[in-house]
Scaffold this motif. Structure first.
Motif, PDB file in Angstrom:
ATOM      1  N   CYS A  83     -29.144  16.156  48.141  1.00  0.00           N
ATOM      2  CA  CYS A  83     -28.431  15.664  46.954  1.00  0.00           C
ATOM      3  C   CYS A  83     -29.379  15.036  45.937  1.00  0.00           C
ATOM      4  O   CYS A  83     -29.091  15.030  44.741  1.00  0.00           O
ATOM      5  CB  CYS A  83     -27.356  14.663  47.349  1.00  0.00           C
ATOM      6  SG  CYS A  83     -28.007  13.068  47.916  1.00  0.00           S
ATOM      7  N   GLY A  84     -30.502  14.488  46.387  1.00  0.00           N
ATOM      8  CA  GLY A  84     -31.478  13.899  45.468  1.00  0.00           C
ATOM      9  C   GLY A  84     -31.095  12.551  44.901  1.00  0.00           C
ATOM     10  O   GLY A  84     -31.766  12.040  44.004  1.00  0.00           O
ATOM     11  N   SER A  85     -30.045  11.924  45.419  1.00  0.00           N
ATOM     12  CA  SER A  85     -29.559  10.693  44.790  1.00  0.00           C
ATOM     13  C   SER A  85     -30.341   9.446  45.181  1.00  0.00           C
ATOM     14  O   SER A  85     -30.220   8.420  44.513  1.00  0.00           O
ATOM     15  CB  SER A  85     -28.075  10.493  45.116  1.00  0.00           C
ATOM     16  OG  SER A  85     -27.871  10.400  46.514  1.00  0.00           O
ATOM     17  N   ASP A  86     -31.122   9.490  46.260  1.00  0.00           N
ATOM     18  CA  ASP A  86     -31.786   8.254  46.716  1.00  0.00           C
ATOM     19  C   ASP A  86     -33.282   8.251  46.425  1.00  0.00           C
ATOM     20  O   ASP A  86     -34.085   7.718  47.203  1.00  0.00           O
ATOM     21  CB  ASP A  86     -31.526   8.027  48.210  1.00  0.00           C
ATOM     22  CG  ASP A  86     -32.115   9.114  49.098  1.00  0.00           C
ATOM     23  OD1 ASP A  86     -32.415  10.211  48.574  1.00  0.00           O
ATOM     24  OD2 ASP A  86     -32.259   8.873  50.309  1.00  0.00           O
ATOM     25  N   PRO A 131     -30.082   9.722  30.324  1.00  0.00           N
ATOM     26  CA  PRO A 131     -31.123  10.420  29.550  1.00  0.00           C
ATOM     27  C   PRO A 131     -31.746  11.587  30.323  1.00  0.00           C
ATOM     28  O   PRO A 131     -32.060  12.626  29.737  1.00  0.00           O
ATOM     29  CB  PRO A 131     -32.159   9.319  29.276  1.00  0.00           C
ATOM     30  CG  PRO A 131     -31.411   8.042  29.403  1.00  0.00           C
ATOM     31  CD  PRO A 131     -30.385   8.286  30.465  1.00  0.00           C
ATOM     32  N   PHE A 132     -31.900  11.415  31.609  1.00  0.00           N
ATOM     33  CA  PHE A 132     -32.453  12.479  32.454  1.00  0.00           C
ATOM     34  C   PHE A 132     -31.547  13.701  32.439  1.00  0.00           C
ATOM     35  O   PHE A 132     -31.996  14.838  32.228  1.00  0.00           O
ATOM     36  CB  PHE A 132     -32.631  11.947  33.881  1.00  0.00           C
ATOM     37  CG  PHE A 132     -33.014  13.000  34.883  1.00  0.00           C
ATOM     38  CD1 PHE A 132     -34.326  13.413  35.005  1.00  0.00           C
ATOM     39  CD2 PHE A 132     -32.053  13.575  35.713  1.00  0.00           C
ATOM     40  CE1 PHE A 132     -34.685  14.388  35.938  1.00  0.00           C
ATOM     41  CE2 PHE A 132     -32.402  14.540  36.643  1.00  0.00           C
ATOM     42  CZ  PHE A 132     -33.721  14.953  36.749  1.00  0.00           C
ATOM     43  N   PHE A 133     -30.249  13.494  32.635  1.00  0.00           N
ATOM     44  CA  PHE A 133     -29.323  14.624  32.678  1.00  0.00           C
ATOM     45  C   PHE A 133     -29.077  15.218  31.293  1.00  0.00           C
ATOM     46  O   PHE A 133     -28.752  16.401  31.187  1.00  0.00           O
ATOM     47  CB  PHE A 133     -28.012  14.210  33.349  1.00  0.00           C
ATOM     48  CG  PHE A 133     -28.113  14.129  34.847  1.00  0.00           C
ATOM     49  CD1 PHE A 133     -28.379  15.260  35.593  1.00  0.00           C
ATOM     50  CD2 PHE A 133     -27.963  12.923  35.507  1.00  0.00           C
ATOM     51  CE1 PHE A 133     -28.489  15.205  36.973  1.00  0.00           C
ATOM     52  CE2 PHE A 133     -28.070  12.852  36.889  1.00  0.00           C
ATOM     53  CZ  PHE A 133     -28.333  13.993  37.628  1.00  0.00           C
ATOM     54  N   GLN A 134     -29.242  14.407  30.241  1.00  0.00           N
ATOM     55  CA  GLN A 134     -29.102  14.968  28.903  1.00  0.00           C
ATOM     56  C   GLN A 134     -30.221  15.959  28.618  1.00  0.00           C
ATOM     57  O   GLN A 134     -29.980  17.033  28.051  1.00  0.00           O
ATOM     58  CB  GLN A 134     -29.111  13.853  27.854  1.00  0.00           C
ATOM     59  CG  GLN A 134     -28.843  14.355  26.439  1.00  0.00           C
ATOM     60  CD  GLN A 134     -27.517  15.090  26.328  1.00  0.00           C
ATOM     61  OE1 GLN A 134     -26.465  14.536  26.678  1.00  0.00           O
ATOM     62  NE2 GLN A 134     -27.542  16.328  25.863  1.00  0.00           N
ATOM     63  N   LEU A 173     -32.785  17.798  41.299  1.00  0.00           N
ATOM     64  CA  LEU A 173     -32.485  16.844  40.226  1.00  0.00           C
ATOM     65  C   LEU A 173     -32.526  15.392  40.709  1.00  0.00           C
ATOM     66  O   LEU A 173     -31.672  14.574  40.359  1.00  0.00           O
ATOM     67  CB  LEU A 173     -31.119  17.159  39.611  1.00  0.00           C
ATOM     68  CG  LEU A 173     -31.006  18.524  38.917  1.00  0.00           C
ATOM     69  CD1 LEU A 173     -29.572  18.781  38.487  1.00  0.00           C
ATOM     70  CD2 LEU A 173     -31.942  18.594  37.723  1.00  0.00           C
ATOM     71  N   CYS A 174     -33.522  15.076  41.503  1.00  0.00           N
ATOM     72  CA  CYS A 174     -33.669  13.704  42.000  1.00  0.00           C
ATOM     73  C   CYS A 174     -34.364  12.793  40.998  1.00  0.00           C
ATOM     74  O   CYS A 174     -34.329  11.572  41.125  1.00  0.00           O
ATOM     75  CB  CYS A 174     -34.429  13.705  43.323  1.00  0.00           C
ATOM     76  SG  CYS A 174     -36.145  14.277  43.192  1.00  0.00           S
ATOM     77  N   ALA A 175     -35.060  13.391  40.010  1.00  0.00           N
ATOM     78  CA  ALA A 175     -35.807  12.677  38.964  1.00  0.00           C
ATOM     79  C   ALA A 175     -37.121  12.084  39.469  1.00  0.00           C
ATOM     80  O   ALA A 175     -37.771  11.331  38.750  1.00  0.00           O
ATOM     81  CB  ALA A 175     -34.964  11.585  38.306  1.00  0.00           C
ATOM     82  N   ALA A 176     -37.524  12.409  40.681  1.00  0.00           N
ATOM     83  CA  ALA A 176     -38.786  11.877  41.204  1.00  0.00           C
ATOM     84  C   ALA A 176     -39.968  12.339  40.355  1.00  0.00           C
ATOM     85  O   ALA A 176     -40.897  11.575  40.096  1.00  0.00           O
ATOM     86  CB  ALA A 176     -38.978  12.293  42.658  1.00  0.00           C
ATOM     87  N   CYS A 177     -39.938  13.609  39.929  1.00  0.00           N
ATOM     88  CA  CYS A 177     -41.053  14.118  39.124  1.00  0.00           C
ATOM     89  C   CYS A 177     -41.064  13.495  37.741  1.00  0.00           C
ATOM     90  O   CYS A 177     -42.092  13.007  37.263  1.00  0.00           O
ATOM     91  CB  CYS A 177     -41.003  15.645  39.042  1.00  0.00           C
ATOM     92  SG  CYS A 177     -39.568  16.325  38.175  1.00  0.00           S
ATOM     93  N   THR A 178     -39.926  13.493  37.067  1.00  0.00           N
ATOM     94  CA  THR A 178     -39.849  12.973  35.705  1.00  0.00           C
ATOM     95  C   THR A 178     -40.211  11.492  35.653  1.00  0.00           C
ATOM     96  O   THR A 178     -40.939  11.049  34.764  1.00  0.00           O
ATOM     97  CB  THR A 178     -38.434  13.199  35.128  1.00  0.00           C
ATOM     98  OG1 THR A 178     -38.212  14.617  35.005  1.00  0.00           O
ATOM     99  CG2 THR A 178     -38.274  12.548  33.774  1.00  0.00           C
TER     100      THR A 178
END
Length: 259
Positions: A83-86, A131-134, A173-178
């Motif tokens: 899920c990438g949520s944590d 902002p990440f999901f936008q 889409l966990c945002a770890a990279c961004t």
């Protein structure tokens, strides 16, 4: 969760065969806490746990929330790295708490846990992901074709064509990279690695017909050219995606218009 193995002694006071010492250790988790309803400043708070080092950081956070401080706030869902949520910073590195074993991050020292960087912290380990999901939505992460009618058969694709973008289909889409990117830290307008990876996934899909449009979106001043090739994103990806390589391929496609 692991179950502790209890000692069992025989009449001579020696542990019986088949019974080992308990595997539990005492570990300190140093968590960066933030509650805007209490203070405008974040503070570090220590929690000590008796825990099996083969358990995960997510297990430790659950123990803290359930047994010590119910106000601790973090996101999690599947707990299996899908899920990438944590995603959070653990010992200064972006990781998924559900995939990080305590024994692998030196539990002899305090284990630091804090929210990922570059996104506004809402409370404790929870950040504002809007902002990440936008940025993700802006690159049109879906198949686009010129045919306005629904297809009457599958859109067939060769194994070779599918392999071309196989790596970037792994994004969760966990945002770890961004949130590991220093450019994104300093300028939240940058699309960021995850958005570019998801654009790559469709730009190089032979069935898609909007590659040129996506390339023009990423040709913006806040697009792909902001990348400084630090490889932070590749190092941070819990799925092993070659993020920096994907970004370079998008840059090359912008120059050559071949994709």
């Amino acid at each position: 969760m692991a179950t502790p193995t209890l000692d069992k002694a025989d009449s001579a006071g020696q542990p019986e065969a088949g019974f080992a010492d308990t595997p539990y250790i005492t570990a300190t988790f140093r968590i960066r806490r933030f509650n805007p309803e209490v203070s405008a400043d974040a503070v570090w708070e220590d929690f000590q746990l008796e825990i099996d080092p083969k358990e995960r950081v997510l297990d430790a956070l659950h123990k803290i929330k359930w047994d010590q401080d119910g106000t601790l706030t973090f996101r999690r869902s599947c707990a299996h790295g899908i899920c990438g949520s944590d995603a959070m910073r653990i010992n200064g590195k972006n990781r998924l708490a559900c995939k990080t074993l305590i024994k692998d991050i030196n539990p002899e020292k305090p284990i630091t846990v804090e929210a990922i960087k570059g996104l506004t912290v809402l409370k404790d380990l929870v950040v504002d992901m809007d902002p990440f999901f936008q940025a993700y939505r802006d690159v049109m992460p879906f198949l686009i074709t010129k045919d306005t009618n629904e297809p009457t058969r599958e859109r067939l694709q060769s194994a070779e064509d599918r392999e071309r973008f196989d790596d970037t289909t792994k994004c969760i889409l966990c945002a770890a990279c961004t949130s590991s990117c220093p450019v994104f830290w300093n300028d939240g307008q940058y699309f960021g690695p995850a958005a570019i990876v998801n654009a790559h996934r469709f730009i190089f899909d032979s069935r898609d017909e909007a590659g040129e449009q996506r390339l023009e979106i990423l040709n913006d001043k806040d697009g792909v050219w902001r990348c400084r090739t630090t490889f932070n994103c590749t190092d941070a990806c819990p799925r092993g995606i070659e993020v920096t390589k994907a970004i370079q391929e998008v840059k090359r496609a912008l120059i050559t218009r071949r994709f």
